[in-house]
Scaffold this active site. Structure first.
Site, mmCIF file in Angstrom:
data_model
loop_
_atom_site.group_PDB
_atom_site.id
_atom_site.type_symbol
_atom_site.label_atom_id
_atom_site.label_comp_id
_atom_site.label_asym_id
_atom_site.label_seq_id
_atom_site.Cartn_x
_atom_site.Cartn_y
_atom_site.Cartn_z
ATOM 1 N N LYS A 119 23.623 60.912 55.873
ATOM 2 C CA LYS A 119 23.349 62.299 55.485
ATOM 3 C C LYS A 119 22.010 62.412 54.740
ATOM 4 C CE LYS A 119 27.158 62.660 53.037
ATOM 5 N NZ LYS A 119 27.676 61.293 53.207
ATOM 6 N N ARG B 282 32.728 69.092 49.520
ATOM 7 C CA ARG B 282 33.449 67.827 49.659
ATOM 8 C C ARG B 282 34.954 68.040 49.777
ATOM 9 N NH1 ARG B 282 29.264 64.180 48.557
ATOM 10 N NH2 ARG B 282 30.092 62.192 47.906
ATOM 11 N N ARG C 232 22.104 49.484 50.408
ATOM 12 C CA ARG C 232 21.260 50.677 50.269
ATOM 13 C C ARG C 232 20.400 50.565 49.007
ATOM 14 N NH1 ARG C 232 23.907 56.591 50.328
ATOM 15 N NH2 ARG C 232 25.229 55.779 48.646
ATOM 16 N N ARG D 15 22.333 51.980 43.515
ATOM 17 C CA ARG D 15 23.259 52.862 42.806
ATOM 18 C C ARG D 15 24.438 52.071 42.264
ATOM 19 N NH1 ARG D 15 24.303 57.913 46.706
ATOM 20 N NH2 ARG D 15 26.380 57.540 45.865
ATOM 21 N N ARG E 150 35.562 55.364 47.619
ATOM 22 C CA ARG E 150 34.890 56.569 48.104
ATOM 23 C C ARG E 150 35.282 56.877 49.551
ATOM 24 N NH1 ARG E 150 29.270 54.468 46.835
ATOM 25 N NH2 ARG E 150 28.511 56.173 48.138
HETATM 26 P P1 ADP Z 1 24.806 59.067 53.037
HETATM 27 O O1 ADP Z 1 23.837 60.031 52.407
HETATM 28 O O2 ADP Z 1 25.588 59.691 54.144
HETATM 29 O O3 ADP Z 1 25.670 58.369 52.049
HETATM 30 P P2 ADP Z 1 22.429 57.431 53.556
HETATM 31 O O4 ADP Z 1 21.483 58.305 54.290
HETATM 32 O O5 ADP Z 1 22.176 57.190 52.122
HETATM 33 O O6 ADP Z 1 23.942 57.942 53.772
HETATM 34 O O7 ADP Z 1 22.499 56.054 54.346
HETATM 35 C C1 ADP Z 1 23.292 54.968 53.866
HETATM 36 C C2 ADP Z 1 22.548 53.651 54.106
HETATM 37 O O8 ADP Z 1 22.498 53.396 55.501
HETATM 38 C C3 ADP Z 1 21.102 53.654 53.644
HETATM 39 O O9 ADP Z 1 20.780 52.386 53.145
HETATM 40 C C4 ADP Z 1 20.302 53.981 54.910
HETATM 41 O O10 ADP Z 1 18.994 53.411 54.887
HETATM 42 C C5 ADP Z 1 21.157 53.320 55.979
HETATM 43 N N1 ADP Z 1 21.128 54.031 57.263
HETATM 44 C C6 ADP Z 1 21.005 55.368 57.486
HETATM 45 N N2 ADP Z 1 21.048 55.651 58.803
HETATM 46 C C7 ADP Z 1 21.229 54.466 59.435
HETATM 47 C C8 ADP Z 1 21.360 54.081 60.825
HETATM 48 N N3 ADP Z 1 21.323 54.973 61.805
HETATM 49 N N4 ADP Z 1 21.525 52.762 61.094
HETATM 50 C C9 ADP Z 1 21.578 51.842 60.089
HETATM 51 N N5 ADP Z 1 21.460 52.141 58.785
HETATM 52 C C10 ADP Z 1 21.293 53.433 58.445
HETATM 53 P P1 ADP Z 2 27.474 59.384 49.236
HETATM 54 O O1 ADP Z 2 26.834 60.348 50.193
HETATM 55 O O2 ADP Z 2 26.907 58.025 49.293
HETATM 56 O O3 ADP Z 2 28.947 59.406 49.275
HETATM 57 P P2 ADP Z 2 26.774 61.177 47.020
HETATM 58 O O4 ADP Z 2 25.464 60.900 46.403
HETATM 59 O O5 ADP Z 2 26.897 62.364 47.896
HETATM 60 O O6 ADP Z 2 27.198 59.848 47.754
HETATM 61 O O7 ADP Z 2 27.882 61.302 45.903
HETATM 62 C C1 ADP Z 2 28.017 60.336 44.886
HETATM 63 C C2 ADP Z 2 29.115 60.751 43.930
HETATM 64 O O8 ADP Z 2 28.770 62.001 43.310
HETATM 65 C C3 ADP Z 2 30.476 61.006 44.579
HETATM 66 O O9 ADP Z 2 31.244 59.833 44.700
HETATM 67 C C4 ADP Z 2 31.100 62.010 43.598
HETATM 68 O O10 ADP Z 2 31.582 61.358 42.430
HETATM 69 C C5 ADP Z 2 29.907 62.847 43.190
HETATM 70 N N1 ADP Z 2 29.719 64.022 44.061
HETATM 71 C C6 ADP Z 2 28.642 64.303 44.847
HETATM 72 N N2 ADP Z 2 28.793 65.469 45.482
HETATM 73 C C7 ADP Z 2 30.001 65.955 45.091
HETATM 74 C C8 ADP Z 2 30.758 67.131 45.398
HETATM 75 N N3 ADP Z 2 30.282 68.058 46.261
HETATM 76 N N4 ADP Z 2 31.953 67.288 44.804
HETATM 77 C C9 ADP Z 2 32.437 66.389 43.947
HETATM 78 N N5 ADP Z 2 31.801 65.261 43.628
HETATM 79 C C10 ADP Z 2 30.591 65.034 44.176
#
Ligand code: ADP
Ligand code: ADP
Ligand code: ZN
Length: 210
Positions: free
Chosen positions: A15, A88, A122, A155, A166
Protein backbone atom coordinates in the site's frame (compact mmCIF):
# COMPACT_ATOMS: atom_id res chain seq x y z
CA UNK A 1 -7.93 13.97 -10.85
CA UNK A 2 -10.23 14.50 -7.93
CA UNK A 3 -10.78 10.88 -6.96
CA UNK A 4 -10.88 9.80 -3.33
CA UNK A 5 -9.31 6.37 -3.28
CA UNK A 6 -9.03 3.97 -0.38
CA UNK A 7 -6.21 1.46 -0.58
CA UNK A 8 -6.83 -1.84 1.20
CA UNK A 9 -4.71 -4.95 1.58
CA UNK A 10 -2.92 -6.73 4.41
CA UNK A 11 0.17 -5.29 6.11
CA UNK A 12 3.03 -5.67 3.64
CA UNK A 13 0.85 -5.84 0.53
CA UNK A 14 2.50 -2.72 -0.92
CA UNK A 15 0.00 0.00 0.00
CA UNK A 16 2.67 2.51 1.04
CA UNK A 17 4.96 1.68 -1.89
CA UNK A 18 2.24 2.13 -4.49
CA UNK A 19 0.74 5.19 -2.80
CA UNK A 20 4.14 6.90 -2.83
CA UNK A 21 4.35 6.47 -6.59
CA UNK A 22 0.75 7.45 -7.31
CA UNK A 23 1.36 10.68 -5.44
CA UNK A 24 4.68 11.40 -7.15
CA UNK A 25 3.46 10.67 -10.68
CA UNK A 26 -0.25 11.46 -10.66
CA UNK A 27 -0.39 14.24 -8.09
CA UNK A 28 -2.52 12.52 -5.47
CA UNK A 29 -2.17 13.56 -1.86
CA UNK A 30 -1.40 10.74 0.56
CA UNK A 31 -3.11 10.38 3.87
CA UNK A 32 -1.49 7.52 5.77
CA UNK A 33 -2.84 7.02 9.26
CA UNK A 34 0.18 4.85 10.06
CA UNK A 35 2.59 7.66 9.14
CA UNK A 36 0.50 10.22 11.03
CA UNK A 37 0.38 8.02 14.13
CA UNK A 38 4.13 7.36 14.02
CA UNK A 39 4.76 11.11 13.75
CA UNK A 40 2.52 11.70 16.76
CA UNK A 41 4.38 9.01 18.71
CA UNK A 42 7.75 10.53 17.80
CA UNK A 43 6.58 14.03 18.71
CA UNK A 44 5.23 12.74 22.03
CA UNK A 45 1.81 14.39 21.59
CA UNK A 46 -1.03 13.24 23.90
CA UNK A 47 -2.52 11.33 20.96
CA UNK A 48 0.85 9.71 20.23
CA UNK A 49 1.27 8.66 23.85
CA UNK A 50 -2.15 6.99 23.80
CA UNK A 51 -1.52 5.26 20.45
CA UNK A 52 1.94 3.84 21.12
CA UNK A 53 1.00 0.78 23.17
CA UNK A 54 -1.58 -0.37 20.64
CA UNK A 55 0.85 0.02 17.76
CA UNK A 56 3.67 -1.84 19.51
CA UNK A 57 1.26 -4.68 20.27
CA UNK A 58 0.09 -4.89 16.65
CA UNK A 59 -3.46 -3.90 17.63
CA UNK A 60 -5.59 -1.25 15.97
CA UNK A 61 -5.43 2.15 17.60
CA UNK A 62 -8.85 3.22 18.94
CA UNK A 63 -11.15 4.74 16.32
CA UNK A 64 -11.57 8.10 18.03
CA UNK A 65 -7.82 8.81 17.84
CA UNK A 66 -7.60 7.86 14.20
CA UNK A 67 -10.73 9.81 13.25
CA UNK A 68 -9.29 12.90 14.89
CA UNK A 69 -6.26 12.67 12.57
CA UNK A 70 -8.32 11.96 9.45
CA UNK A 71 -10.83 14.75 9.96
CA UNK A 72 -8.07 17.27 10.42
CA UNK A 73 -6.29 16.16 7.24
CA UNK A 74 -9.29 15.82 4.94
CA UNK A 75 -10.45 19.31 5.86
CA UNK A 76 -7.43 20.93 4.24
CA UNK A 77 -7.03 18.88 1.08
CA UNK A 78 -8.10 19.74 -2.44
CA UNK A 79 -7.88 17.35 -5.39
CA UNK A 80 -7.28 13.61 -5.47
CA UNK A 81 -6.54 11.74 -2.27
CA UNK A 82 -5.23 8.28 -1.49
CA UNK A 83 -6.10 6.95 1.93
CA UNK A 84 -3.40 4.45 2.89
CA UNK A 85 -4.18 2.21 5.85
CA UNK A 86 -7.54 3.82 6.53
CA UNK A 87 -10.27 2.70 7.06
CA UNK A 88 -9.25 -0.41 8.99
CA UNK A 89 -12.64 -1.55 10.28
CA UNK A 90 -16.31 -1.19 9.51
CA UNK A 91 -16.90 1.63 11.96
CA UNK A 92 -14.12 3.71 10.39
CA UNK A 93 -15.51 3.06 6.89
CA UNK A 94 -18.95 4.23 7.98
CA UNK A 95 -17.52 7.33 9.62
CA UNK A 96 -15.52 8.11 6.48
CA UNK A 97 -18.67 7.87 4.36
CA UNK A 98 -20.16 10.59 6.52
CA UNK A 99 -17.22 12.93 5.88
CA UNK A 100 -16.61 12.36 2.16
CA UNK A 101 -17.58 10.27 -0.84
CA UNK A 102 -15.17 7.42 -1.60
CA UNK A 103 -14.87 6.85 -5.37
CA UNK A 104 -12.83 3.69 -5.44
CA UNK A 105 -11.35 1.04 -3.14
CA UNK A 106 -8.29 -0.83 -4.33
CA UNK A 107 -7.56 -4.17 -2.70
CA UNK A 108 -3.97 -5.35 -3.12
CA UNK A 109 -4.10 -9.11 -3.08
CA UNK A 110 -0.97 -10.88 -1.79
CA UNK A 111 -0.60 -14.38 -0.42
CA UNK A 112 0.00 -14.43 3.33
CA UNK A 113 3.22 -16.47 3.07
CA UNK A 114 4.92 -13.55 1.26
CA UNK A 115 4.01 -10.90 3.81
CA UNK A 116 6.23 -11.82 6.75
CA UNK A 117 9.41 -11.61 4.67
CA UNK A 118 8.31 -8.34 3.10
CA UNK A 119 7.67 -6.79 6.50
CA UNK A 120 10.60 -8.05 8.53
CA UNK A 121 13.05 -6.78 5.89
CA UNK A 122 11.25 -3.47 5.30
CA UNK A 123 13.10 -0.20 5.91
CA UNK A 124 11.55 3.28 6.11
CA UNK A 125 13.05 6.74 5.66
CA UNK A 126 12.83 8.63 8.91
CA UNK A 127 12.51 11.96 7.11
CA UNK A 128 10.13 11.31 4.17
CA UNK A 129 8.58 7.88 4.98
CA UNK A 130 9.74 6.34 1.68
CA UNK A 131 9.58 2.55 1.77
CA UNK A 132 12.42 0.15 0.90
CA UNK A 133 13.16 -3.57 1.22
CA UNK A 134 16.62 -4.96 1.90
CA UNK A 135 16.23 -7.55 -0.85
CA UNK A 136 13.26 -6.65 -3.10
CA UNK A 137 13.66 -2.87 -3.27
CA UNK A 138 17.04 -1.96 -1.79
CA UNK A 139 18.22 1.65 -1.50
CA UNK A 140 21.09 2.64 -3.81
CA UNK A 141 23.33 3.43 -0.83
CA UNK A 142 22.96 1.18 2.21
CA UNK A 143 20.98 2.79 5.02
CA UNK A 144 20.17 5.97 3.06
CA UNK A 145 16.94 7.10 1.37
CA UNK A 146 17.17 7.40 -2.44
CA UNK A 147 14.75 10.31 -2.43
CA UNK A 148 16.06 12.59 0.31
CA UNK A 149 19.23 11.01 1.71
CA UNK A 150 17.51 10.50 5.08
CA UNK A 151 18.44 7.68 7.40
CA UNK A 152 16.54 4.40 7.01
CA UNK A 153 15.14 2.63 10.06
CA UNK A 154 13.24 -0.53 10.89
CA UNK A 155 9.80 -0.01 12.40
CA UNK A 156 9.53 -1.41 15.92
CA UNK A 157 6.38 -3.31 14.91
CA UNK A 158 8.06 -5.04 11.96
CA UNK A 159 9.19 -7.99 14.06
CA UNK A 160 7.92 -11.46 13.25
CA UNK A 161 5.82 -11.72 16.43
CA UNK A 162 4.05 -8.38 15.93
CA UNK A 163 3.65 -8.98 12.22
CA UNK A 164 1.75 -12.21 12.96
CA UNK A 165 -0.58 -10.36 15.30
CA UNK A 166 -1.13 -7.59 12.71
CA UNK A 167 -2.05 -10.21 10.12
CA UNK A 168 -4.55 -11.73 12.55
CA UNK A 169 -6.07 -8.31 13.25
CA UNK A 170 -6.21 -7.61 9.52
CA UNK A 171 -8.23 -10.75 8.86
CA UNK A 172 -10.56 -10.09 11.74
CA UNK A 173 -11.23 -6.37 11.28
CA UNK A 174 -10.07 -5.10 7.89
CA UNK A 175 -10.70 -7.93 5.45
CA UNK A 176 -14.51 -7.53 5.83
CA UNK A 177 -14.14 -4.07 4.29
CA UNK A 178 -13.53 -5.60 0.86
CA UNK A 179 -17.11 -6.89 1.03
CA UNK A 180 -18.32 -3.48 2.22
CA UNK A 181 -16.87 -1.73 -0.84
CA UNK A 182 -17.74 -4.58 -3.22
CA UNK A 183 -21.38 -4.12 -2.26
CA UNK A 184 -21.12 -0.45 -3.18
CA UNK A 185 -19.72 -1.51 -6.56
CA UNK A 186 -16.45 0.40 -6.15
CA UNK A 187 -13.99 -2.37 -5.18
CA UNK A 188 -11.13 -3.12 -7.55
CA UNK A 189 -9.00 -6.17 -6.76
CA UNK A 190 -5.42 -5.90 -7.98
CA UNK A 191 -2.91 -8.74 -8.00
CA UNK A 192 -0.21 -7.46 -5.61
CA UNK A 193 2.52 -10.02 -6.27
CA UNK A 194 5.33 -9.57 -8.75
CA UNK A 195 7.24 -6.57 -10.02
CA UNK A 196 6.50 -3.28 -8.20
CA UNK A 197 6.27 -1.32 -11.48
CA UNK A 198 4.00 -3.91 -13.03
CA UNK A 199 1.61 -3.66 -10.08
CA UNK A 200 1.75 0.12 -10.37
CA UNK A 201 0.68 -0.12 -14.02
CA UNK A 202 -2.24 -2.35 -13.05
CA UNK A 203 -3.38 0.24 -10.53
CA UNK A 204 -3.06 3.15 -12.96
CA UNK A 205 -5.08 1.23 -15.51
CA UNK A 206 -7.84 0.67 -12.96
CA UNK A 207 -7.81 4.36 -11.98
CA UNK A 208 -7.97 5.48 -15.60
CA UNK A 209 -10.96 3.23 -16.19
CA UNK A 210 -12.79 5.11 -13.45
P1 ADP B 1 2.09 -1.82 3.30
O1 ADP B 1 2.05 -0.32 3.25
O2 ADP B 1 0.92 -2.44 2.61
O3 ADP B 1 2.29 -2.36 4.67
P2 ADP B 1 4.69 -1.54 1.98
O4 ADP B 1 4.44 -0.73 0.76
O5 ADP B 1 5.31 -0.88 3.14
O6 ADP B 1 3.34 -2.30 2.42
O7 ADP B 1 5.55 -2.80 1.53
C1 ADP B 1 6.01 -3.76 2.48
C2 ADP B 1 7.43 -4.20 2.12
O8 ADP B 1 7.38 -4.96 0.93
C3 ADP B 1 8.39 -3.07 1.84
O9 ADP B 1 9.66 -3.42 2.32
C4 ADP B 1 8.38 -2.93 0.32
O10 ADP B 1 9.61 -2.43 -0.19
C5 ADP B 1 8.16 -4.37 -0.11
N1 ADP B 1 7.38 -4.49 -1.35
C6 ADP B 1 6.38 -3.69 -1.80
N2 ADP B 1 5.88 -4.14 -2.97
C7 ADP B 1 6.56 -5.28 -3.25
C8 ADP B 1 6.51 -6.23 -4.34
N3 ADP B 1 5.65 -6.10 -5.35
N4 ADP B 1 7.37 -7.27 -4.30
C9 ADP B 1 8.25 -7.42 -3.26
N5 ADP B 1 8.34 -6.57 -2.23
C10 ADP B 1 7.51 -5.51 -2.21
P1 ADP C 1 0.97 -1.61 7.81
O1 ADP C 1 0.42 -1.04 6.53
O2 ADP C 1 2.35 -2.11 7.70
O3 ADP C 1 0.05 -2.56 8.47
P2 ADP C 1 0.44 0.96 9.14
O4 ADP C 1 1.56 1.91 9.10
O5 ADP C 1 -0.72 1.21 8.26
O6 ADP C 1 1.06 -0.47 8.90
O7 ADP C 1 -0.11 0.83 10.61
C1 ADP C 1 0.75 0.61 11.71
C2 ADP C 1 -0.05 0.60 12.99
O8 ADP C 1 -0.69 1.87 13.18
C3 ADP C 1 -1.20 -0.41 13.03
O9 ADP C 1 -0.78 -1.69 13.46
C4 ADP C 1 -2.16 0.25 14.03
O10 ADP C 1 -1.72 0.07 15.37
C5 ADP C 1 -2.00 1.72 13.69
N1 ADP C 1 -2.97 2.17 12.67
C6 ADP C 1 -2.68 2.68 11.44
N2 ADP C 1 -3.80 3.01 10.78
C7 ADP C 1 -4.83 2.72 11.62
C8 ADP C 1 -6.25 2.82 11.53
N3 ADP C 1 -6.85 3.30 10.42
N4 ADP C 1 -6.98 2.42 12.58
C9 ADP C 1 -6.42 1.94 13.69
N5 ADP C 1 -5.10 1.80 13.84
C10 ADP C 1 -4.30 2.18 12.83
ZN1 ZN D 1 13.62 10.02 2.48
Amino acid sequence: MDLKIVILGPPGSGKGTQTERLCAELGFTKISTGDLLREAVRAGTPLGIKAKGFMDAGKLTPNDLVMELIREKLKNIKGGVILDGFPRNLEQAEMLDKITKVDMAIDLVVNEDKLVKRLTMRRICKDCNSVFHLEFNPPKAAGKCDKCGGELYQRSDDTEKTVRERLRVYKESTLPLTEYYAKKGILKRIEGEGDISEIYRRIVKAINAK
